[in-house]
Design a protein around this motif. Structure first.
Motif, short mmCIF file in Angstrom:
data_model
loop_
_atom_site.label_atom_id
_atom_site.label_comp_id
_atom_site.label_asym_id
_atom_site.label_seq_id
_atom_site.Cartn_x
_atom_site.Cartn_y
_atom_site.Cartn_z
N GLN A 117 -3.26 -14.63 -4.30
CA GLN A 117 -4.13 -13.45 -4.21
C GLN A 117 -3.33 -12.15 -4.35
O GLN A 117 -3.73 -11.26 -5.09
CB GLN A 117 -4.91 -13.45 -2.88
N ILE A 118 -2.23 -12.06 -3.64
CA ILE A 118 -1.39 -10.85 -3.70
C ILE A 118 -0.81 -10.66 -5.10
O ILE A 118 -0.86 -9.56 -5.67
CB ILE A 118 -0.25 -10.91 -2.65
N ALA A 134 0.83 -1.20 0.00
CA ALA A 134 0.00 0.00 0.00
C ALA A 134 0.87 1.25 0.00
O ALA A 134 0.56 2.23 -0.70
CB ALA A 134 -0.92 -0.01 1.21
N ARG A 135 1.95 1.24 0.74
CA ARG A 135 2.86 2.38 0.78
C ARG A 135 3.47 2.61 -0.60
O ARG A 135 3.57 3.74 -1.07
CB ARG A 135 3.96 2.17 1.81
N ILE A 137 7.48 -0.03 -9.38
CA ILE A 137 7.41 -0.49 -7.99
C ILE A 137 8.35 -1.70 -7.86
O ILE A 137 8.24 -2.65 -8.63
CB ILE A 137 5.98 -0.88 -7.58
N LEU A 138 9.27 -1.62 -6.92
CA LEU A 138 10.21 -2.73 -6.66
C LEU A 138 9.81 -3.40 -5.35
O LEU A 138 9.68 -2.72 -4.33
CB LEU A 138 11.64 -2.21 -6.55
N LEU A 139 9.66 -4.71 -5.39
CA LEU A 139 9.26 -5.46 -4.20
C LEU A 139 10.20 -6.66 -4.03
O LEU A 139 10.45 -7.40 -4.98
CB LEU A 139 7.82 -5.96 -4.34
N ASP A 140 10.71 -6.83 -2.83
CA ASP A 140 11.60 -7.95 -2.53
C ASP A 140 10.83 -9.01 -1.77
O ASP A 140 10.44 -8.80 -0.62
CB ASP A 140 12.79 -7.45 -1.71
N GLU A 141 10.58 -10.13 -2.41
CA GLU A 141 9.85 -11.26 -1.81
C GLU A 141 8.54 -10.79 -1.15
O GLU A 141 8.33 -11.00 0.06
CB GLU A 141 10.72 -11.98 -0.79
N PRO A 142 7.64 -10.16 -1.90
CA PRO A 142 6.43 -9.60 -1.28
C PRO A 142 5.47 -10.63 -0.70
O PRO A 142 4.60 -10.27 0.09
CB PRO A 142 5.76 -8.84 -2.44
N THR A 143 5.65 -11.90 -1.06
CA THR A 143 4.72 -12.92 -0.55
C THR A 143 5.40 -13.93 0.36
O THR A 143 4.84 -14.99 0.62
CB THR A 143 4.05 -13.65 -1.73
N SER A 144 6.59 -13.60 0.85
CA SER A 144 7.26 -14.56 1.74
C SER A 144 6.43 -14.75 3.01
O SER A 144 5.76 -13.84 3.48
CB SER A 144 8.67 -14.09 2.08
N HIS A 145 6.45 -15.93 3.53
CA HIS A 145 5.74 -16.32 4.75
C HIS A 145 4.22 -16.38 4.58
O HIS A 145 3.50 -16.42 5.57
CB HIS A 145 6.11 -15.42 5.93
N LEU A 179 8.16 -4.91 -10.39
CA LEU A 179 9.27 -5.85 -10.44
C LEU A 179 9.44 -6.43 -9.04
O LEU A 179 9.58 -5.67 -8.07
CB LEU A 179 10.56 -5.13 -10.87
N PHE A 180 9.38 -7.75 -8.93
CA PHE A 180 9.55 -8.37 -7.62
C PHE A 180 10.44 -9.60 -7.71
O PHE A 180 10.52 -10.24 -8.75
CB PHE A 180 8.19 -8.72 -6.98
N THR A 181 11.11 -9.87 -6.60
CA THR A 181 11.92 -11.07 -6.51
C THR A 181 11.10 -12.17 -5.85
O THR A 181 10.24 -11.89 -5.01
CB THR A 181 13.19 -10.84 -5.67
#
Length: 105
Positions: free
Chosen positions: A29-30, A3-4, A13-21, A46-48
């Motif tokens: 869903q995410i 959200a931020r 938008i860069l995201l590092d492991e946005p769905t870990s855990h 872009l996400f890892t």
């Protein structure tokens, strides 16, 4: 955190492991939400991830990093080029191009 990133209203938008855990349901869903946001707002997200099978199914394009090289393309192109075949030792894990999934040997 997502959200931020959206509130900052950037084109990338860069995201590092946005769905870990998260469990599989919530990961999907995410990632489906992120894909919808990217397509509707014309943003690049872009996400890892280490969730290769999920990425194959949900990403428009991928950068695949292995020990000595990197490969960029659509999941279908990367499968056709056999880029997933040697990610792991073949006596332990093999990639099945027909299903787009890894099989434990």
């Amino acid at each position: 955190m997502i959200a931020r990133a959206l509130a900052q209203d950037t084109k990338l938008i860069l995201l590092d492991e946005p769905t870990s855990h998260l469990d599989l349901y919530h990961k999907v869903q995410i990632l489906k939400l992120l894909k919808t946001i990217a397509h509707k707002t014309n943003k690049t997200i872009l996400f890892t991830t280490h969730e290769i099978e999920v990425a194959i199914q949900l990403c428009d394009t991928m950068v695949l990093l292995d020990k000595n090289d990197s490969h960029f393309g659509t999941p279908c192109t990367l499968i056709t080029e056999k880029r997933f075949d040697n990610l792991f030792p073949s006596n332990i894990i093999q990639f099945d191009a027909n299903t787009g999934s890894f099989k434990i040997q």
